[in-house]
Design an enzyme around this catalytic site. Structure first.
Site, PDB file in Angstrom:
ATOM      1  N   ASP A   1      15.576   2.963   3.228  1.00  0.00           N
ATOM      2  CA  ASP A   1      14.444   2.310   2.333  1.00  0.00           C
ATOM      3  C   ASP A   1      14.985   1.639   0.951  1.00  0.00           C
ATOM      4  OD1 ASP A   1      12.547   2.788   4.180  1.00  0.00           O
ATOM      5  OD2 ASP A   1      11.055   3.774   3.000  1.00  0.00           O
TER       6      ASP A   1
ATOM      7  N   PRO B   1       0.683  -1.009  -0.182  1.00  0.00           N
ATOM      8  CA  PRO B   1       0.054  -0.074  -0.098  1.00  0.00           C
ATOM      9  C   PRO B   1       1.051   1.076   0.086  1.00  0.00           C
ATOM     10  CG  PRO B   1      -0.451  -1.274   2.089  1.00  0.00           C
ATOM     11  CD  PRO B   1       0.603  -2.028   1.303  1.00  0.00           C
ATOM     12  N   ILE B   2       0.216   2.333  -0.694  1.00  0.00           N
ATOM     13  CA  ILE B   2       1.293   3.554  -0.937  1.00  0.00           C
ATOM     14  C   ILE B   2       0.964   4.417   0.593  1.00  0.00           C
ATOM     15  CG2 ILE B   2       1.387   5.749  -2.104  1.00  0.00           C
ATOM     16  CD1 ILE B   2       0.285   3.937  -4.748  1.00  0.00           C
TER      17      ILE B   2
ATOM     18  N   SER C   1       6.975   1.535  -0.042  1.00  0.00           N
ATOM     19  CA  SER C   1       6.429   1.371  -1.523  1.00  0.00           C
ATOM     20  C   SER C   1       7.383   2.252  -2.497  1.00  0.00           C
ATOM     21  CB  SER C   1       5.034   1.688  -1.646  1.00  0.00           C
ATOM     22  OG  SER C   1       4.590   3.244  -1.658  1.00  0.00           O
ATOM     23  N   SER C   2       7.964   3.513  -2.275  1.00  0.00           N
ATOM     24  CA  SER C   2       8.442   4.055  -3.289  1.00  0.00           C
ATOM     25  C   SER C   2       9.990   3.783  -3.626  1.00  0.00           C
ATOM     26  CB  SER C   2       8.670   5.700  -2.426  1.00  0.00           C
ATOM     27  OG  SER C   2       7.634   6.299  -2.263  1.00  0.00           O
TER      28      SER C   2
ATOM     29  N   GLY D   1       3.937   3.942   5.057  1.00  0.00           N
ATOM     30  CA  GLY D   1       5.325   3.516   5.841  1.00  0.00           C
ATOM     31  C   GLY D   1       6.059   2.344   5.410  1.00  0.00           C
ATOM     32  N   LEU D   2       5.541   1.695   4.537  1.00  0.00           N
ATOM     33  CA  LEU D   2       5.972   0.429   4.018  1.00  0.00           C
ATOM     34  C   LEU D   2       7.173   0.305   2.915  1.00  0.00           C
ATOM     35  CD1 LEU D   2       2.687  -1.747   4.482  1.00  0.00           C
ATOM     36  CD2 LEU D   2       4.471  -1.246   6.090  1.00  0.00           C
TER      37      LEU D   2
END
Ligand code: PMV
EC number: 2.7.1.36
Length: 292
Positions: free
Chosen positions: A137, A86-87, A93-94, A90-91
């Site tokens: 990240d 999910p965008i 994704s970017s 905080g996971l």
């Protein structure tokens, strides 16, 4: 050519890590996929829309193509992107989309980039789009696994630990939350520095707890880290509600990432009524080619 790269969770240490303390992050089994095919011009197709090179709609993908073009000019490519992550939750994704796109271009144009080189490019893309960023990240998305930050020391924990990611339904704006903590530190430096120190100890203690599968210790560390994040002002009504509901079920939970919205992680597999819950495993593999 299809490549994929994982998202991540911060297990412990968010915010304190901005001030030089330790954090523990792990790649999760939710992935972003990029399929690259030769074409006469550039097309990017994703859940955000179908565009050509477009730095507004597809900033990470467009900068990834631009940075990759410094190594091997890309005149045409058809990129199709899809993702389990999910965008704005905080996971990571970017970074996952950036790393997956770079790898798919590497495979298509046979540039044979190493993971170090892919990480370096993804790091530049993070800075191109965000202006700042710790590089954590793109690092975790490229290399996979579980890491102690800032040393970038791999922690060998296997993949036994299941977590549930519970989405608050509210976007988390990292820069706002980082600024909020900075303001608090400005006013109450002596107090806040001690909170950072306590979070630092939690991150360091978690290493043996994770390796030893010590759930009692992990539960204490998760609960205490959440209380300290709340003290830093980065919780919110939605997060408190989720954490309290889980606490009533005897399940420890904390913010993952910047807070103020975004996601909560809970130890174990749970399904909380009325919330989007994703069961994830840790220590996932980094960027890879997907064979079709
Ligand atoms: O929500 P995320 O994944 O952007 O994590 C932010 C983590 C912070 O510690 C709050 C900021 C940072 O740059 O480390």
């Amino acid at each position: 050519m299809i490549a994929s790269a994982p998202g991540k969770v911060i297990l412990f240490g968010e915010h304190a890590v901005v001030y030089g303390r330790h954090a523990v992050v792990s790649a999760i089994n939710l992935r972003c996929y990029a399929k690259a095919e030769k074409a006469s011009d550039i097309t990017i197709e994703s859940p955000l829309g179908k565009t050509s090179l477009d730095f507004k709609v597809h900033p990470y993908v467009s900068y990834a193509i631009k940075r990759f073009s410094e190594i091997r000019p890309v005149k045409g490519v058809y990129l199709k992107i899809w993702s389990d992550i999910p965008i704005a939750s905080g996971l990571g994704s970017s970074s996952a989309v950036t790393v997956a796109v770079l790898k798919s271009l590497d495979l298509l144009f046979e540039t044979n980039l190493s993971n170090e080189e892919i990480f370096e490019l993804a790091r530049k893309v993070e800075l191109d789009v965000q202006g700042i960023g710790s590089g954590t990240d793109p690092f975790v998305s490229t290399f996979g696994g579980t890491w102690l930050i800032p040393e970038r020391e791999r922690i060998d924990i296997g993949d036994y630990l299941d977590l549930t990611v519970i989405y608050t339904g509210k976007a988390s704006i990292t820069s706002d939350m980082v600024r909020k903590v900075a303001n608090l530190r400005e006013m109450y430096g002596d107090v806040i520095e001690r909170i950072f120190d306590a979070i630092d100890s939690i991150s360091l203690r978690s290493i043996s707890a994770l390796k030893d599968r010590d759930f009692e210790a992990l539960s204490f560390l998760v609960r205490t880290n959440q209380l300290l994040l709340k003290a830093l002002g980065v919780s919110c009504r939605e997060i408190d509600e989720i954490v309290n509901k889980l606490e009533n079920l005897g399940i420890p939970a904390k913010i993952t990432g910047a807070g103020g919205g975004g996601s909560v992680i809970a130890l174990g597999s749970v399904d909380l009524d009325g919330y989007k819950c994703l069961s994830v495993s840790l220590n996932a593999e980094g960027v890879r080619e997907e064979k079709v």
